[in-house]
Design a protein around this motif. Structure first.
Motif, short mmCIF file in Angstrom:
data_model
loop_
_atom_site.label_atom_id
_atom_site.label_comp_id
_atom_site.label_asym_id
_atom_site.label_seq_id
_atom_site.Cartn_x
_atom_site.Cartn_y
_atom_site.Cartn_z
N SER A 614 0.82 -1.20 0.00
CA SER A 614 0.00 0.00 0.00
C SER A 614 0.86 1.26 0.00
O SER A 614 2.08 1.20 0.18
CB SER A 614 -0.91 0.01 1.23
N ASP A 615 0.22 2.39 -0.19
CA ASP A 615 0.92 3.68 -0.18
C ASP A 615 1.11 4.23 1.23
O ASP A 615 1.65 5.33 1.40
CB ASP A 615 0.15 4.71 -1.02
N ASP A 616 0.66 3.49 2.25
CA ASP A 616 0.82 3.95 3.62
C ASP A 616 2.30 4.07 3.98
O ASP A 616 3.16 3.34 3.44
CB ASP A 616 0.16 2.98 4.60
N ARG A 617 2.58 4.97 4.90
CA ARG A 617 3.96 5.10 5.38
C ARG A 617 4.34 3.84 6.15
O ARG A 617 3.48 3.13 6.68
CB ARG A 617 4.09 6.33 6.25
N PHE A 618 5.63 3.60 6.25
CA PHE A 618 6.13 2.38 6.88
C PHE A 618 5.60 2.21 8.30
O PHE A 618 5.15 1.13 8.70
CB PHE A 618 7.66 2.40 6.88
N GLY A 619 5.61 3.29 9.09
CA GLY A 619 5.13 3.19 10.46
C GLY A 619 3.67 2.79 10.55
O GLY A 619 3.29 2.00 11.42
N LYS A 620 2.86 3.31 9.64
CA LYS A 620 1.45 2.95 9.66
C LYS A 620 1.25 1.49 9.26
O LYS A 620 0.36 0.81 9.79
CB LYS A 620 0.66 3.86 8.72
N LYS A 621 2.08 0.99 8.34
CA LYS A 621 1.98 -0.42 7.96
C LYS A 621 2.24 -1.33 9.16
O LYS A 621 1.56 -2.34 9.35
CB LYS A 621 2.97 -0.73 6.84
N ILE A 622 3.21 -0.94 9.97
CA ILE A 622 3.52 -1.71 11.17
C ILE A 622 2.34 -1.66 12.14
O ILE A 622 1.93 -2.68 12.71
CB ILE A 622 4.80 -1.18 11.86
N ARG A 623 1.77 -0.46 12.33
CA ARG A 623 0.62 -0.32 13.24
C ARG A 623 -0.57 -1.12 12.74
O ARG A 623 -1.30 -1.72 13.53
CB ARG A 623 0.26 1.16 13.40
N ASN A 624 -0.78 -1.11 11.42
CA ASN A 624 -1.90 -1.86 10.86
C ASN A 624 -1.76 -3.36 11.16
O ASN A 624 -2.73 -4.03 11.52
CB ASN A 624 -2.01 -1.63 9.36
N ALA A 625 -0.55 -3.88 10.97
CA ALA A 625 -0.32 -5.30 11.24
C ALA A 625 -0.57 -5.62 12.71
O ALA A 625 -1.12 -6.67 13.05
CB ALA A 625 1.11 -5.68 10.84
N ILE A 630 -1.75 -9.74 13.43
CA ILE A 630 -1.05 -10.71 12.57
C ILE A 630 0.03 -11.40 13.40
O ILE A 630 0.84 -10.73 14.05
CB ILE A 630 -0.41 -10.01 11.35
N PRO A 631 0.11 -12.73 13.41
CA PRO A 631 1.11 -13.41 14.24
C PRO A 631 2.56 -13.04 13.89
O PRO A 631 3.36 -12.75 14.79
CB PRO A 631 0.84 -14.90 13.95
N PHE A 632 2.90 -13.07 12.60
CA PHE A 632 4.28 -12.80 12.19
C PHE A 632 4.30 -11.66 11.19
O PHE A 632 3.75 -11.77 10.09
CB PHE A 632 4.92 -14.04 11.55
N THR A 633 4.96 -10.56 11.57
CA THR A 633 5.20 -9.47 10.64
C THR A 633 6.67 -9.51 10.28
O THR A 633 7.54 -9.41 11.16
CB THR A 633 4.84 -8.11 11.27
N LEU A 634 6.96 -9.69 9.00
CA LEU A 634 8.34 -9.79 8.53
C LEU A 634 8.70 -8.52 7.78
O LEU A 634 8.02 -8.13 6.83
CB LEU A 634 8.52 -11.01 7.63
N ILE A 635 9.76 -7.88 8.21
CA ILE A 635 10.19 -6.59 7.66
C ILE A 635 11.50 -6.79 6.91
O ILE A 635 12.37 -7.55 7.34
CB ILE A 635 10.39 -5.57 8.79
N ALA A 636 11.63 -6.11 5.76
CA ALA A 636 12.88 -6.21 5.00
C ALA A 636 13.31 -4.83 4.53
O ALA A 636 12.53 -4.09 3.93
CB ALA A 636 12.71 -7.14 3.80
#
Length: 685
Positions: A614-625, A630-636
C-alpha cells in the motif's frame, strides 16, 4: 471450613478442630463468631441458616459449619441481602411500587419492579446513593415465620407477593415455594431504634446486618422484564447489581467486565473484518467475511480430520424434512417451541389458484439425529458393524427468541460437528470414555484445557412431562455416564433437570482466559430414539437387538466455538488458526520484489501470507499489522536484502532482526505445525 458437632449434656459443646467449646443457653451464631467477621451465616446439617440461630436449641449430633462471606454460599447470601437493600431504596423512591422477585445470580443480583418509572442511568445513581445510606445505617435482617393469613394481611398492597403466597410459584429468592409445604417467612429490616424500615416475603438466609454489605456493591444496568418471565403478564423494570466482600474485589470484577467488553467477539468481529450480523438477514444469523471464512475453514478442517482419524464416517443430510420425521423422533411433541414454524410444500392448486390437494408440513431441522437414524436403518446391521460412527457438519436452525440471540454464542442458524455412535449396551461405557478423551484432545489443541464435567439428569420431582422413557432406562443411562466420568478423575458437577428429553447428558464446561465458563463438548446416552425408529442389529446368537445411540458434539456449535475462541484470544488467534499468518512489509518500495520472493517461499509451504504494497507510510503499515493481530510481521530493508534475511516483529512488540530467510520460514512452519497457542511460544528465541 471445619465442621463442628453440637453435643448436649449438662451444657452444649461446640467441637472445632478437636477443641470443645462450651455453649451457653442463649448462645447464637453471632455471639460465637463475634471475632470472625468473615462468618456471615451457618450451615446446619447442610442447610443454610441465619447467623443469629440459637445454637443451644439445636439437638444433639447437629453438624454446624460457619459460612465465610467469600465462599460461594457466602457470596450468594451477600448478594441476596443486597437485593433487599435495593428494593427498600426503590420503594422509598416509588412508594406505590409493586415488588417482584429478587434473586442472586452469577456475580450479582437483580430485582423486578412493577409500577415504577423507566429506569435511567440517573435513577440508578440515585438508587445506589440511597442503598449506601441504608448500608451505613446498619439495619438488622430479622426473620419471622408467618401464617398464610398473616402474610396476606401484611402484603395486602403487593399483588405479586400475594400471588406468591396464595399460589404455587416463586418466593422473593426466585426459589419454588408452595403454601402448606414449608414455612412462610418475612424478613424485616430493623433500624437500631427497633423500627422496621422495610420488609419482604423471603426464604433467606441473610447477612446479620446491612453493614456487612460494605462498599463492595454497585448497580450495573436495567432492562425490561415480565412477571414470571411470561410476556402475557405485566411488564416490569429489572434492576441489576453486583456485590463483593470488599471494594478491591468489586474493582477487580469491574476490570474483568471492562476486559470482557474489550474482548467481545461482536466488537472484534467488526474490527478484524471476520463476521457481521446485518439487520437485513435477521437476528441470530451471521455472515462470515473472507478472513472469518478462513478462520472457520481452519476450525472445521481440523475437527473433520480429527473425526476421520478416529474412524468416523462422514454423512450429509438435508436442512429441511417432512414433519412426520420429527414426530417419530419425539422432537415435535417435546421440542416444538424451539423449532421454526412449518413450511407447506407439495400442495396442488387448480387454474384459479384454489388448493385441490393439501400439502405436507416441512420443518427446518433443529437437530441431525433423526436423519442419521434413517441412514442406520437403511440396511441390515450386524453386531460386527458396531460401534458404527456417523458424523456430519450439520446445518441446524432453532427459533430462538430475538431477545436472547447474542452474536455467535446464541444463534438461530448454526453448524454442529454432530456425531452419533450406534453400539451395543456393553460397548457404551468404552465409547463414552473414548469420546471424553476426544473432547480433551480437541479442547487442548485450541488452548481450552481448563475444564470440568457436568452431568445433566432427569429431575425426579419436577417437569416429569418433559422427559420420555422408563425409570429403569434413565437409571441405567445415568449410571453409565456417571461411572465413566468419575473414572476420568475430572471434577463432576450435578445438573438435575438439565437432561435432554430423551436421555441424560454430560457436557464439558471449559474456562476461558477470563475465567468464564462455557459449555463446549457434549455426550448424550439415548435409549429412546433407537426404540422410536425401530433400530436393530443382529446379535451373535441371531436375535434382533436394539442398539444404544450415543450423541456427541466436540465443538458444540462451530459458530459459537469461534465466538468463544475470539474472546479467549482477544482476536489474537494462534498462528495455526489465524486467517493471515504472516505479513511482509518492505521498508521502502525498492524492496518490493525481495519481500514478494519471501512471500512466495512461505506460500509454497502452505502459509497464509499477505504483502503490504500500500501507499501507507512504513510506520502505519507496522501499526496496521499490530491492530489486525497478525502473528508474524516480517520486515525487509537494505541490510536484510544484502544478507538474505528478514526482521521478525511479533504481536507483543518483541522484535528480532537479521534472521536468515530459510530460518524464518522454518520457524513459522514449526510454530504452525506444533499448534502453539501462546504468544511467547511463537518467538524464535
Amino acid at each position: 471450613m471445619c465442621v463442628q458437632d453440637l453435643d448436649k449434656g449438662d451444657h452444649v459443646n461446640l467441637i472445632m478442630d478437636g477443641m470443645s467449646t462450651p455453649i451457653n443457653e442463649q448462645t447464637t451464631g453471632i455471639e460465637f463468631y463475634q471475632k470472625q467477621r468473615e462468618i456471615v451465616a451457618l450451615r446446619v446439617n447442610g442447610e443454610l441458616k441465619d447467623l443469629d440461630t440459637d445454637l443451644a436449641a439445636l439437638p444433639e449430633g447437629t453438624q454446624v459449619e460457619g459460612v465465610n462471606i467469600s465462599s460461594d454460599d457466602g457470596l450468594n447470601i451477600l448478594r441476596h441481602s443486597a437485593t433487599h437493600v435495593l428494593a427498600q431504596a426503590v420503594q422509598d423512591t416509588f412508594p406505590d411500587v409493586n415488588l417482584g422477585i429478587g434473586p442472586f445470580i452469577t456475580d450479582g443480583f437483580y430485582y423486578d419492579f412493577g409500577n415504577i418509572d423507566a429506569v435511567t442511568p440517573e435513577l440508578l445513581k440515585d438508587l445506589q446513593k440511597k442503598m449506601q445510606r441504608i448500608v451505613k445505617e446498619g439495619q438488622t435482617f430479622r426473620r419471622r415465620v408467618v401464617s398464610e393469613e398473616e402474610a396476606r394481611v401484611e402484603l395486602a398492597d403487593q399483588p405479586y407477593k400475594l400471588e406468591l403466597v396464595t399460589t404455587k410459584g416463586s418466593d422473593a429468592d426466585g426459589a419454588s415455594v408452595e403454601v402448606g409445604h414449608g414455612e412462610l417467612t418475612i424478613y424485616d429490616n430493623v433500624r437500631r431504634n427497633g423500627d422496621v424500615a422495610w420488609k419482604d416475603l423471603c426464604r433467606g438466609p441473610h447477612l446479620p446486618t446491612t453493614k456487612l454489605i460494605g462498599n463492595g456493591f454497585a448497580l450495573t444496568k436495567s432492562s425490561a422484564a415480565y412477571w414470571k418471565g411470561d410476556q402475557n403478564n405485566d411488564g416490569l423494570q429489572r434492576i441489576y447489581g453486583t456485590a463483593w466482600p470488599t471494594k478491591d474485589a468489586l474493582v477487580a470484577y469491574q476490570e474483568r467486565i471492562k476486559e470482557a467488553e474489550r474482548r467481545d467477539h461482536r466488537k472484534l468481529g467488526a474490527e478484524l473484518d471476520l463476521f457481521s450480523f446485518p439487520e437485513e438477514v435477521g437476528p441470530g444469523l451471521a455472515l462470515f467475511h473472507p478472513k472469518g471464512g478462513m478462520l472457520r475453514h481452519n476450525v472445521e478442517e481440523f475437527i473433520i480430520n480429527e473425526h476421520m482419524k478416529r474412524g468416523f464416517e462422514i454423512v450429509y443430510t438435508p436442512e429441511i424434512t417432512k414433519g412426520g420425521l420429527f414426530h417419530t423422533s419425539g422432537h415435535l411433541p417435546h421440542y416444538a417451541d424451539t423449532m421454526f414454524p412449518p413450511l407447506v410444500a407439495d400442495e396442488e392448486r387448480d387454474a384459479e389458484g384454489n388448493v385441490t390437494k393439501a400439502g405436507q408440513d416441512y420443518y427446518l431441522k433443529a437437530m441431525n439425529c433423526p436423519m442419521q437414524n434413517l441412514i442406520y436403518r437403511s440396511r441390515g446391521r450386524s453386531y460386527r458393524d458396531l460401534p458404527l460412527k456417523l458424523f456430519e457438519m450439520g446445518h441446524d436452525y432453532r427459533y430462538e427468541k430475538s431477545g436472547v440471540v447474542a452474536g455467535l454464542t446464541r444463534m438461530r442458524g448454526f453448524t454442529q460437528d454432530d456425531s452419533h455412535i450406534y453400539c451395543t449396551p456393553d460397548q457404551a461405557p468404552q465409547v463414552i470414555k473414548e469420546l471424553l478423551g476426544f473432547f480433551d484432545d480437541v479442547l487442548s489443541a485450541f488452548g481450552l484445557s481448563d475444564f470440568y464435567l457436568e452431568l445433566s439428569t432427569r429431575d425426579t420431582e419436577k417437569n416429569q412431562d418433559k422427559f420420555i422413557g422408563s425409570e429403569e432406562d434413565w437409571a441405567e443411562a445415568t449410571r453409565v455416564l456417571q461411572e465413566v466420568c468419575e473414572s476420568t478423575g475430572l471434577d463432576l458437577v450435578a445438573d438435575p433437570g438439565g437432561a435432554a428429553f430423551y436421555g441424560p447428558k454430560v457436557s464439558v464446561q471449559a474456562k476461558d482466559a477470563l475465567g468464564r465458563t462455557w459449555q463446549m463438548s457434549t455426550v448424550q446416552y439415548d435409549f429412546n430414539q433407537p426404540e422410536r425408529f425401530g433400530l436393530e442389529y443382529t446379535a451373535p446368537d441371531g436375535s434382533r437387538q436394539r442398539p444404544v445411540m450415543i450423541h456427541s458434539a466436540k465443538l458444540g456449535s462451530v459458530e459459537r466455538f469461534i465466538g468463544v475462541l475470539t474472546e479467549h484470544y482477544a482476536g489474537a488467534f494462534p498462528a495455526w488458526l489465524a486467517p493471515v499468518q504472516a505479513r511482509l512489509i518492505p521498508v521502502a518500495e525498492a524492496f518490493d520484489d525481495y519481500v514478494d520472493n519471501v512471500a512466495s517461499k512461505l506460500r509454497a509451504h502452505g502459509i497464509r501470507v499477505e504483502v503490504d504494497h500500500s501507499d501507507d507510510r512504513f510506520g502505519k503499515k507496522i501499526r496496521n499489522a499490530s491492530k489486525e493481530k497478525i502473528p508474524f510481521t516480517l520486515i525487509a530493508g537494505g541490510e536484510d536484502v544484502e544478507s538474505g534475511a528478514v526482521s521478525f516483529r511479533y504481536r507483543d512488540g518483541h522484535q528480532e532482526n537479521g534472521i536468515a530467510v530459510d530460518q524464518a520460514v522454518e520457524h513459522i512452519l514449526d510454530v504452525v505445525a506444533r499448534r502453539v497457542n501462546d504468544v511467547e511460544g511463537e518467538r524464535l528465541v
